[in-house]
Design a protein around this motif. Sequence first.
Motif, short mmCIF file in Angstrom:
data_model
loop_
_atom_site.label_atom_id
_atom_site.label_comp_id
_atom_site.label_asym_id
_atom_site.label_seq_id
_atom_site.Cartn_x
_atom_site.Cartn_y
_atom_site.Cartn_z
N SER A 29 1.20 -1.03 0.02
CA SER A 29 0.06 -0.02 -0.31
C SER A 29 0.92 1.28 -0.19
CB SER A 29 -1.30 0.29 1.30
OG SER A 29 0.65 0.19 1.70
N PHE A 30 2.15 0.86 0.10
CA PHE A 30 3.62 1.91 0.32
C PHE A 30 2.73 3.19 -0.77
CE2 PHE A 30 7.08 4.42 0.08
CZ PHE A 30 6.87 5.20 -0.22
N ASP A 31 3.05 4.16 -1.51
CA ASP A 31 2.88 4.81 -2.46
C ASP A 31 3.62 6.22 -2.16
OD1 ASP A 31 1.41 7.43 -4.23
OD2 ASP A 31 0.97 5.50 -5.06
N ARG A 32 4.83 6.08 -2.92
CA ARG A 32 5.69 7.22 -3.20
C ARG A 32 5.49 8.74 -2.99
NH1 ARG A 32 10.62 5.32 -6.54
NH2 ARG A 32 10.78 3.28 -6.03
N ASP A 33 4.26 9.09 -4.20
CA ASP A 33 3.90 10.25 -4.41
C ASP A 33 3.20 10.75 -2.81
OD1 ASP A 33 5.13 10.56 -6.34
OD2 ASP A 33 3.53 10.48 -7.56
N HIS A 34 2.10 9.69 -2.62
CA HIS A 34 1.72 9.61 -1.07
C HIS A 34 2.66 9.86 -0.23
CE1 HIS A 34 -2.57 9.72 1.87
NE2 HIS A 34 -1.39 8.90 2.45
N PHE A 35 3.44 9.13 0.23
CA PHE A 35 4.14 9.17 1.41
C PHE A 35 5.25 11.13 1.66
CE2 PHE A 35 8.37 10.00 2.54
CZ PHE A 35 8.82 10.11 4.26
N LEU A 36 5.51 11.29 0.13
CA LEU A 36 5.90 12.80 -0.33
C LEU A 36 4.96 13.88 0.13
CD1 LEU A 36 8.78 13.70 -0.81
CD2 LEU A 36 8.38 13.95 -2.85
N ASN A 37 3.76 13.70 -0.24
CA ASN A 37 2.48 15.12 -0.32
C ASN A 37 2.90 14.53 1.52
OD1 ASN A 37 2.19 15.90 -2.59
ND2 ASN A 37 0.91 14.19 -3.40
N GLY A 38 2.43 13.94 2.49
CA GLY A 38 2.52 13.75 3.98
C GLY A 38 3.60 14.05 4.26
N ALA A 39 4.45 14.35 3.97
CA ALA A 39 5.98 14.34 4.95
C ALA A 39 5.99 16.00 4.32
CB ALA A 39 7.29 14.11 4.18
N ARG A 40 5.74 16.70 3.32
CA ARG A 40 5.97 18.61 2.80
C ARG A 40 4.26 18.69 3.69
NH1 ARG A 40 7.30 19.97 -2.09
NH2 ARG A 40 6.10 22.17 -1.39
N GLY A 41 3.27 17.64 4.28
CA GLY A 41 2.00 18.41 5.50
C GLY A 41 2.98 18.38 6.50
N ALA A 42 3.28 17.69 6.97
CA ALA A 42 4.23 17.03 8.29
C ALA A 42 5.07 18.41 8.48
CB ALA A 42 4.66 15.99 8.60
N TYR A 43 6.02 18.39 7.45
CA TYR A 43 7.34 19.57 7.58
C TYR A 43 6.36 20.85 7.99
CZ TYR A 43 11.34 21.80 6.55
OH TYR A 43 12.30 23.16 6.34
N GLU A 44 5.45 21.43 7.38
CA GLU A 44 4.64 22.83 7.35
C GLU A 44 4.13 22.24 8.83
OE1 GLU A 44 2.33 23.22 4.62
OE2 GLU A 44 3.78 23.47 2.84
N ILE A 45 3.58 21.66 9.16
CA ILE A 45 2.98 21.26 10.29
C ILE A 45 3.76 21.18 11.99
CG2 ILE A 45 1.33 20.04 12.51
CD1 ILE A 45 0.35 19.23 9.45
N ILE A 46 5.14 20.70 12.37
CA ILE A 46 5.18 20.66 12.58
C ILE A 46 6.69 21.90 12.73
CG2 ILE A 46 8.23 20.28 13.32
CD1 ILE A 46 6.90 17.29 12.23
N GLN A 47 6.66 22.85 11.49
CA GLN A 47 7.28 24.03 11.98
C GLN A 47 6.64 24.97 12.04
OE1 GLN A 47 10.55 25.06 11.45
NE2 GLN A 47 11.76 23.46 9.70
N LYS A 48 5.41 24.91 11.99
CA LYS A 48 4.31 25.75 12.65
C LYS A 48 4.20 25.87 14.35
CE LYS A 48 0.20 28.29 12.37
NZ LYS A 48 -0.55 28.55 13.80
#
Length: 149
Positions: A29-48
Motif C-alpha cells: 500500500s506504500f505510495d511514494r507520491d502519497h508519502f512525499l505529500n504527507g512529509a511536506r504536510g508534516a514539515y509544515e505542521i511541525i515548523q508552525k
Amino acid sequence: LRAPSAPEAPPLEGACARGLLDIELADPSFDRDHFLNGARGAYEIIQKAYADADRLALRPLLSNEVFAAFEREIAARPGAPERMAAIIDARIVGATLEGKLADITVGFRTNFTAPDGTQHEVADHWSFARTIGAPDPNWTLVATAGEPA
C-alpha cells in the motif's frame, strides 16, 4: 497556455532506490507520491507548531528524542522565532528497511522569514519512520539535520 511543470526529480539510485523497493515490497500500500505529500504536510505542521511553541501539536508527530530536542530549543530561544515562508523543494534522499522498520529521509529546501523580515533559505534532511504493518498509518519524525542552503 500551459503552466510550467515542476522540475523532474533525478531518478533515485543506489541504496535509496533499493530501500524504497524493499519498503514497497514489504508494504504494497506504500505510495511514494502519497508519502512525499504527507512529509511536506508534516514539515509544515511541525515548523508552525515549533514556531508557536505548541508542544501538544508536536508531541504525536515526533519521536521521544526529537521531541526532547525540540523542547530544549523552544526553551532556549531568546525571542520571536523565524517562520517558514515556503517549501521550495522536497524529495526523497534516503530509504532503508530494517526488519519491519521503514525509514525514509526527505531533503527539504525552504525559505524562512526572520523576525526582522529578512528571508533566507534552509536545507533540511528529516527522517521519518514507521513500522510496516502497524495499525497507525502515520510516520514519525525520528531525526533532523539542517543548515543554511
